[in-house]
Motif scaffolding. Structure first.
Motif, PDB file in Angstrom:
ATOM      1  N   ASP A  28       0.803  -1.218   0.000  1.00  0.00           N
ATOM      2  CA  ASP A  28       0.000   0.000   0.000  1.00  0.00           C
ATOM      3  C   ASP A  28       0.835   1.267   0.000  1.00  0.00           C
ATOM      4  OD1 ASP A  28      -2.299  -1.528  -0.034  1.00  0.00           O
ATOM      5  OD2 ASP A  28      -2.461  -1.569   2.144  1.00  0.00           O
ATOM      6  N   THR A  29       2.086   1.185  -0.396  1.00  0.00           N
ATOM      7  CA  THR A  29       2.929   2.369  -0.471  1.00  0.00           C
ATOM      8  C   THR A  29       3.653   2.407  -1.814  1.00  0.00           C
ATOM      9  OG1 THR A  29       4.831   1.251   0.518  1.00  0.00           O
ATOM     10  CG2 THR A  29       3.362   2.433   2.015  1.00  0.00           C
ATOM     11  N   ILE A  30       3.949   3.617  -2.252  1.00  0.00           N
ATOM     12  CA  ILE A  30       4.761   3.818  -3.447  1.00  0.00           C
ATOM     13  C   ILE A  30       6.086   4.402  -2.994  1.00  0.00           C
ATOM     14  CG2 ILE A  30       5.047   5.191  -5.534  1.00  0.00           C
ATOM     15  CD1 ILE A  30       2.139   5.061  -6.036  1.00  0.00           C
ATOM     16  N   LEU A  31       7.174   3.815  -3.465  1.00  0.00           N
ATOM     17  CA  LEU A  31       8.492   4.362  -3.209  1.00  0.00           C
ATOM     18  C   LEU A  31       8.917   5.168  -4.429  1.00  0.00           C
ATOM     19  CD1 LEU A  31      10.343   1.326  -1.599  1.00  0.00           C
ATOM     20  CD2 LEU A  31       9.180   3.221  -0.467  1.00  0.00           C
ATOM     21  N   ARG A 112      -6.499   8.784  -4.135  1.00  0.00           N
ATOM     22  CA  ARG A 112      -5.688   8.186  -3.066  1.00  0.00           C
ATOM     23  C   ARG A 112      -5.286   6.788  -3.514  1.00  0.00           C
ATOM     24  NH1 ARG A 112      -4.366   8.950   1.884  1.00  0.00           N
ATOM     25  NH2 ARG A 112      -5.688  10.749   2.200  1.00  0.00           N
ATOM     26  N   LEU A 113      -4.069   6.383  -3.170  1.00  0.00           N
ATOM     27  CA  LEU A 113      -3.553   5.080  -3.543  1.00  0.00           C
ATOM     28  C   LEU A 113      -4.376   3.970  -2.906  1.00  0.00           C
ATOM     29  CD1 LEU A 113      -1.224   3.577  -5.007  1.00  0.00           C
ATOM     30  CD2 LEU A 113      -0.057   3.574  -2.807  1.00  0.00           C
ATOM     31  N   SER A 114      -4.800   3.014  -3.709  1.00  0.00           N
ATOM     32  CA  SER A 114      -5.512   1.848  -3.204  1.00  0.00           C
ATOM     33  C   SER A 114      -4.534   0.690  -3.017  1.00  0.00           C
ATOM     34  CB  SER A 114      -6.626   1.457  -4.175  1.00  0.00           C
ATOM     35  OG  SER A 114      -7.276   0.298  -3.742  1.00  0.00           O
ATOM     36  N   GLU A 123       0.829  -2.106 -12.128  1.00  0.00           N
ATOM     37  CA  GLU A 123       0.903  -0.654 -11.962  1.00  0.00           C
ATOM     38  C   GLU A 123       0.046  -0.228 -10.777  1.00  0.00           C
ATOM     39  OE1 GLU A 123      -2.415   0.294 -15.417  1.00  0.00           O
ATOM     40  OE2 GLU A 123      -0.313   0.574 -15.839  1.00  0.00           O
ATOM     41  N   PRO A 124       0.285   0.970 -10.228  1.00  0.00           N
ATOM     42  CA  PRO A 124      -0.500   1.429  -9.079  1.00  0.00           C
ATOM     43  C   PRO A 124      -1.978   1.598  -9.427  1.00  0.00           C
ATOM     44  CG  PRO A 124       1.430   2.816  -9.412  1.00  0.00           C
ATOM     45  CD  PRO A 124       1.340   1.914 -10.584  1.00  0.00           C
ATOM     46  N   VAL A 125      -2.826   1.374  -8.426  1.00  0.00           N
ATOM     47  CA  VAL A 125      -4.270   1.545  -8.576  1.00  0.00           C
ATOM     48  C   VAL A 125      -4.715   2.595  -7.566  1.00  0.00           C
ATOM     49  CG1 VAL A 125      -6.520   0.418  -8.452  1.00  0.00           C
ATOM     50  CG2 VAL A 125      -4.544  -0.854  -9.299  1.00  0.00           C
ATOM     51  N   PHE A 126      -5.496   3.572  -8.051  1.00  0.00           N
ATOM     52  CA  PHE A 126      -5.961   4.674  -7.227  1.00  0.00           C
ATOM     53  C   PHE A 126      -7.484   4.646  -7.144  1.00  0.00           C
ATOM     54  CE2 PHE A 126      -1.972   5.939  -9.115  1.00  0.00           C
ATOM     55  CZ  PHE A 126      -1.289   6.479  -8.053  1.00  0.00           C
ATOM     56  N   GLN A 127      -8.027   5.305  -6.115  1.00  0.00           N
ATOM     57  CA  GLN A 127      -9.472   5.489  -6.009  1.00  0.00           C
ATOM     58  C   GLN A 127      -9.756   6.980  -5.845  1.00  0.00           C
ATOM     59  OE1 GLN A 127     -10.764   3.226  -2.672  1.00  0.00           O
ATOM     60  NE2 GLN A 127      -9.470   4.280  -1.230  1.00  0.00           N
ATOM     61  N   LEU A 128     -10.899   7.397  -6.342  1.00  0.00           N
ATOM     62  CA  LEU A 128     -11.285   8.801  -6.243  1.00  0.00           C
ATOM     63  C   LEU A 128     -11.538   9.179  -4.793  1.00  0.00           C
ATOM     64  CD1 LEU A 128     -13.731   8.970  -9.264  1.00  0.00           C
ATOM     65  CD2 LEU A 128     -11.484  10.033  -9.118  1.00  0.00           C
TER      66      LEU A 128
END
Length: 137
Positions: A28-31, A112-114, A123-128
Motif C-alpha cells: 500500500d505504499t509507493i516508493l 488516493r492510492l488503493s 501498476e499502481p491503482v488509485f481510487q477517487l
C-alpha cells in the motif's frame, strides 16, 4: 559535468544509491526517488531528469495525488480500462489506473492510492477521493 562521488559507506546502505528494494515496503505504499543535488522527485529513474545526478535517495509517498490526464484504452483487453497520469503530492508523476466509472474520471480529480501494484498489470491503482458530481451540474 562534475558531481561529487558521495560517501561510499552511505551508498553501501542501499537507500542513498537510489535502488528500490521491493521487499522493504508493503503493497500500500509507493516508493520514489529524490535527487540529493536539486531535490527533484521522480518515479523509477536511474538519473535525475533535471541535473542528471545519480545520487538519489528513496522515499515513501503519502499516496495522495491529482489526476493530470485520464484516457480510456480499448486495445489488448477484453473490456475498456482507464489509464491515468497521476501527479503525487510529493511532485512526481506516475502512470496507473483509477477505479470508478470510466466516464467519471477527469483531470483535476483528487485520488488516493488503493494498492501499489495491480496483480494483473503491475501498476499502481488509485481510487477517487471525492465522488464525481460533475455530471449532475
Amino acid at each position: 559535468m562534475y558531481h561529487h562521488s558521495g560517501n561510499v559507506a552511505r551508498q553501501a546502505a542501499g537507500s542513498a544509491a537510489g535502488l528500490l528494494d521491493p521487499g522493504t515496503h508493503d503493497a500500500d505504499t509507493i516508493l520514489f526517488q529524490r535527487c540529493t543535488w536539486c531535490g527533484t522527485a521522480m518515479y523509477h529513474r536511474l538519473l535525475c531528469p533535471v541535473c542528471q545526478g545519480g545520487d538519489l535517495r528513496t522515499e515513501r509517498s503519502e499516496g495522495v495525488g491529482t489526476v493530470r490526464h485520464a484516457t480510456i484504452v480499448h486495445r489488448n483487453t477484453p473490456a475498456a480500462r482507464n489509464v491515468s497520469l497521476v501527479e503525487m503530492a510529493e511532485g512526481f508523476v506516475v502512470r496507473g489506473r483509477v477505479m470508478g466509472p470510466l466516464i467519471g474520471i477527469h483531470s483535476g480529480d483528487r485520488v488516493r492510492l488503493s494498492t501499489a501494484k495491480d496483480p494483473v498489470r503491475g501498476e499502481p491503482v488509485f481510487q477517487l477521493v471525492d465522488e464525481p458530481y460533475r455530471a449532475w451540474s
